[in-house]
Motif scaffolding. Structure first.
Motif, PDB file in Angstrom:
ATOM      1  N   THR A 110      15.505  21.200  45.308  1.00  0.00           N
ATOM      2  CA  THR A 110      16.776  20.603  44.893  1.00  0.00           C
ATOM      3  C   THR A 110      17.056  20.749  43.398  1.00  0.00           C
ATOM      4  N   VAL A 111      16.131  21.338  42.662  1.00  0.00           N
ATOM      5  CA  VAL A 111      16.295  21.537  41.221  1.00  0.00           C
ATOM      6  C   VAL A 111      15.968  22.986  40.871  1.00  0.00           C
ATOM      7  N   LYS A 112      16.811  23.599  40.089  1.00  0.00           N
ATOM      8  CA  LYS A 112      16.609  24.972  39.652  1.00  0.00           C
ATOM      9  C   LYS A 112      16.508  25.024  38.135  1.00  0.00           C
ATOM     10  N   ALA A 113      15.658  25.901  37.622  1.00  0.00           N
ATOM     11  CA  ALA A 113      15.559  26.153  36.187  1.00  0.00           C
ATOM     12  C   ALA A 113      16.150  27.540  35.926  1.00  0.00           C
ATOM     13  N   ILE A 114      17.287  27.579  35.246  1.00  0.00           N
ATOM     14  CA  ILE A 114      18.024  28.828  35.061  1.00  0.00           C
ATOM     15  C   ILE A 114      18.185  29.100  33.568  1.00  0.00           C
ATOM     16  N   ASP A 115      17.952  30.338  33.158  1.00  0.00           N
ATOM     17  CA  ASP A 115      18.001  30.671  31.733  1.00  0.00           C
ATOM     18  C   ASP A 115      19.401  30.459  31.178  1.00  0.00           C
ATOM     19  N   TYR A 116      19.467  30.113  29.889  1.00  0.00           N
ATOM     20  CA  TYR A 116      20.727  29.759  29.249  1.00  0.00           C
ATOM     21  C   TYR A 116      21.786  30.850  29.398  1.00  0.00           C
ATOM     22  N   ARG A 117      21.380  32.090  29.230  1.00  0.00           N
ATOM     23  CA  ARG A 117      22.347  33.194  29.272  1.00  0.00           C
ATOM     24  C   ARG A 117      23.005  33.283  30.645  1.00  0.00           C
ATOM     25  N   ILE A 232      30.574  54.145   8.718  1.00  0.00           N
ATOM     26  CA  ILE A 232      32.000  53.920   8.506  1.00  0.00           C
ATOM     27  C   ILE A 232      32.190  52.920   7.367  1.00  0.00           C
ATOM     28  N   ARG A 233      32.984  53.321   6.374  1.00  0.00           N
ATOM     29  CA  ARG A 233      33.304  52.424   5.266  1.00  0.00           C
ATOM     30  C   ARG A 233      34.541  51.610   5.625  1.00  0.00           C
ATOM     31  N   LEU A 234      34.534  50.340   5.254  1.00  0.00           N
ATOM     32  CA  LEU A 234      35.636  49.452   5.592  1.00  0.00           C
ATOM     33  C   LEU A 234      36.420  49.053   4.353  1.00  0.00           C
ATOM     34  N   GLY A 235      37.709  48.867   4.551  1.00  0.00           N
ATOM     35  CA  GLY A 235      38.563  48.300   3.522  1.00  0.00           C
ATOM     36  C   GLY A 235      38.710  46.813   3.759  1.00  0.00           C
ATOM     37  N   ARG A 236      39.846  46.413   4.292  1.00  0.00           N
ATOM     38  CA  ARG A 236      40.084  44.999   4.521  1.00  0.00           C
ATOM     39  C   ARG A 236      39.238  44.464   5.683  1.00  0.00           C
ATOM     40  N   VAL A 237      38.789  43.236   5.529  1.00  0.00           N
ATOM     41  CA  VAL A 237      38.033  42.533   6.568  1.00  0.00           C
ATOM     42  C   VAL A 237      38.749  41.212   6.826  1.00  0.00           C
ATOM     43  N   VAL A 238      38.987  40.909   8.097  1.00  0.00           N
ATOM     44  CA  VAL A 238      39.739  39.708   8.475  1.00  0.00           C
ATOM     45  C   VAL A 238      38.915  38.888   9.461  1.00  0.00           C
ATOM     46  N   TYR A 239      38.754  37.611   9.168  1.00  0.00           N
ATOM     47  CA  TYR A 239      38.041  36.705  10.079  1.00  0.00           C
ATOM     48  C   TYR A 239      38.900  36.409  11.306  1.00  0.00           C
ATOM     49  N   HIS A 240      38.234  36.304  12.478  1.00  0.00           N
ATOM     50  CA  HIS A 240      38.963  36.008  13.714  1.00  0.00           C
ATOM     51  C   HIS A 240      38.470  34.734  14.401  1.00  0.00           C
ATOM     52  N   ALA A 241      37.174  34.620  14.640  1.00  0.00           N
ATOM     53  CA  ALA A 241      36.648  33.474  15.385  1.00  0.00           C
ATOM     54  C   ALA A 241      35.140  33.400  15.193  1.00  0.00           C
ATOM     55  N   SER A 242      34.572  32.256  15.598  1.00  0.00           N
ATOM     56  CA  SER A 242      33.116  32.098  15.534  1.00  0.00           C
ATOM     57  C   SER A 242      32.614  31.538  16.857  1.00  0.00           C
ATOM     58  N   GLN A 243      31.295  31.651  17.060  1.00  0.00           N
ATOM     59  CA  GLN A 243      30.694  31.207  18.321  1.00  0.00           C
ATOM     60  C   GLN A 243      29.277  30.697  18.105  1.00  0.00           C
ATOM     61  N   PRO A 244      28.976  29.460  18.540  1.00  0.00           N
ATOM     62  CA  PRO A 244      27.577  29.031  18.559  1.00  0.00           C
ATOM     63  C   PRO A 244      26.804  29.926  19.518  1.00  0.00           C
ATOM     64  N   TRP A 245      25.615  30.323  19.122  1.00  0.00           N
ATOM     65  CA  TRP A 245      24.848  31.273  19.939  1.00  0.00           C
ATOM     66  C   TRP A 245      23.383  30.799  19.964  1.00  0.00           C
ATOM     67  N   PRO A 246      22.946  30.144  21.032  1.00  0.00           N
ATOM     68  CA  PRO A 246      21.625  29.505  21.056  1.00  0.00           C
ATOM     69  C   PRO A 246      20.487  30.458  21.385  1.00  0.00           C
ATOM     70  N   PHE A 247      20.415  31.589  20.719  1.00  0.00           N
ATOM     71  CA  PHE A 247      19.363  32.581  20.990  1.00  0.00           C
ATOM     72  C   PHE A 247      18.711  33.056  19.685  1.00  0.00           C
ATOM     73  N   PRO A 248      17.940  32.234  18.939  1.00  0.00           N
ATOM     74  CA  PRO A 248      17.691  30.837  19.305  1.00  0.00           C
ATOM     75  C   PRO A 248      18.637  29.843  18.633  1.00  0.00           C
ATOM     76  N   TYR A 249      19.134  30.134  17.409  1.00  0.00           N
ATOM     77  CA  TYR A 249      20.020  29.167  16.739  1.00  0.00           C
ATOM     78  C   TYR A 249      20.891  29.909  15.729  1.00  0.00           C
ATOM     79  N   SER A 250      21.835  30.672  16.271  1.00  0.00           N
ATOM     80  CA  SER A 250      22.704  31.495  15.432  1.00  0.00           C
ATOM     81  C   SER A 250      24.149  31.024  15.509  1.00  0.00           C
ATOM     82  N   LEU A 251      24.940  31.482  14.541  1.00  0.00           N
ATOM     83  CA  LEU A 251      26.385  31.318  14.579  1.00  0.00           C
ATOM     84  C   LEU A 251      26.990  32.702  14.431  1.00  0.00           C
ATOM     85  N   MET A 252      27.658  33.175  15.475  1.00  0.00           N
ATOM     86  CA  MET A 252      28.303  34.473  15.435  1.00  0.00           C
ATOM     87  C   MET A 252      29.655  34.332  14.737  1.00  0.00           C
ATOM     88  N   ILE A 253      29.887  35.149  13.725  1.00  0.00           N
ATOM     89  CA  ILE A 253      31.120  35.089  12.944  1.00  0.00           C
ATOM     90  C   ILE A 253      31.880  36.394  13.178  1.00  0.00           C
TER      91      ILE A 253
END
Length: 314
Positions: A110-117, A232-253
């Motif tokens: 009645t209980v399952k252990a399933i990986d976070y991903r 590839i060389r970049l000119g302008r860089v624009v922020y769009h969104a971020s995401q908590p990423w628990p693998f193991p404790y990152s913030l994707m920007i």
């Protein structure tokens, strides 16, 4: 001149990525060393049980999966209350993440252990629970890898409900870390740059990514990683969104980058392949209709949202 600082959607793009649905009131200013004990004494407290990168889920009567346990209900799973962390408070009461000791192969039917991903990719729990899982997973992983004081080597003690470790020998205080990662889609009006890592699933291409280094801005990291991985060389860089990423404790920007050259010089030590894709081809990859069975990352990943935002921007 009109005031345009907040001329943006009421729901910013970060609210649509996986693990971003956390609605827990953290009440960070009220954390005390006995916060976990007080929460465990509250009959309304709900627990997330975790072990080895997996979340314990109860099978419901309707075939659904329930991630929430009561304190007494969790005891058969050899939980370590002393190493639990207080995530905060929901409308129903306190919320804790607790390490459990029973391995997946020894759980009842009645209980399952399933990986976070898999939990997030398959949508096995609602967005709020997935956000709480990401918070708890990151905190428990940090405590597991930072048991000892980095200054004197003495085993440290958990404080402030799990948001601090205190060294009883030298008095140094250690706080949970979040590792910032830049993930970027280099794009023009007509094409975008996607790479394929050696560990990716069959046919998958994604945005490039890399850790932000000390003393580096987000924009500088985006430019450096794109140049190092793709030439590839970049000119302008624009922020769009971020995401908590628990693998193991990152913030994707997540960012978009403007290319200044077209000729790719891929680092094949980092990537298996890297190339330009036209908008129509990427649209087929998003819908899983590409004739070559090429695909983009799943909907919960911030890379998917970067790619989707570009495809829909025409």
């Amino acid at each position: 001149m009109s005031f345009r600082l907040f001329d943006a959607p009421l729901r910013e793009p970060s609210q649509f990525v996986g693990f971003a649905g956390n609605i827990i009131d953290r009440q960070s200013e009220n954390r005390a060393d006995d916060s976990v004990d007080k929460a465990l004494a509250d009959p309304t407290t709900r627990l997330l049980l975790m072990n080895g990168g997996r979340l314990y889920l109860k099978l419901g009567g309707n075939g659904g999966l329930d991630p929430w346990f009561g304190a007494a209900e969790s005891e058969p799973f050899k939980v370590s209350f002393a190493h639990g962390v207080l995530l905060g408070f929901s409308d129903l009461g306190p919320v804790l993440a607790i390490p459990a000791g029973v391995e997946a192969e020894h759980l009842s039917e009645t209980v399952k252990a399933i990986d976070y991903r898999s939990v997030y990719m398959q949508g096995l729990i609602d967005e709020a629970a997935a956000g709480a899982m990401a918070q708890g997973a990151a905190l428990l992983a940090w405590h597991a890898s930072h048991r000892f004081c980095s200054k004197c080597g003495t085993e440290s003690q958990m404080r402030a409900g799990g948001y601090k470790r205190h060294c009883p020998n030298c008095g140094t205080e250690h706080f949970p870390r979040t590792d910032p990662v830049a993930i970027m889609l280099t794009a023009t009006r007509d094409k975008c740059l996607l790479g394929r890592g050696r560990h990716f699933g069959p046919g998958m291409y994604s945005a490039l990514a890399g850790f932000i280094e000390p003393g580096e801005t987000i924009e500088a990291a985006v430019r450096r990683e794109t140049l190092e991985e793709a030439g590839i060389r970049l000119g302008r860089v624009v922020y769009h969104a971020s995401q908590p990423w628990p693998f193991p404790y990152s913030l994707m920007i997540g960012c978009f980058g403007e290319p200044l050259n077209d000729d790719i010089q891929a680092d094949l030590n980092e990537l298996e392949d890297c190339r330009w894709f036209a908008r129509d081809e990427v649209r087929l990859m998003l819908t899983r209709e590409h004739p070559g069975d090429l695909v983009t990352p799943p909907k919960g990943a911030i890379a998917h949202h970067l790619i989707r935002a570009w495809v829909d921007s025409e």
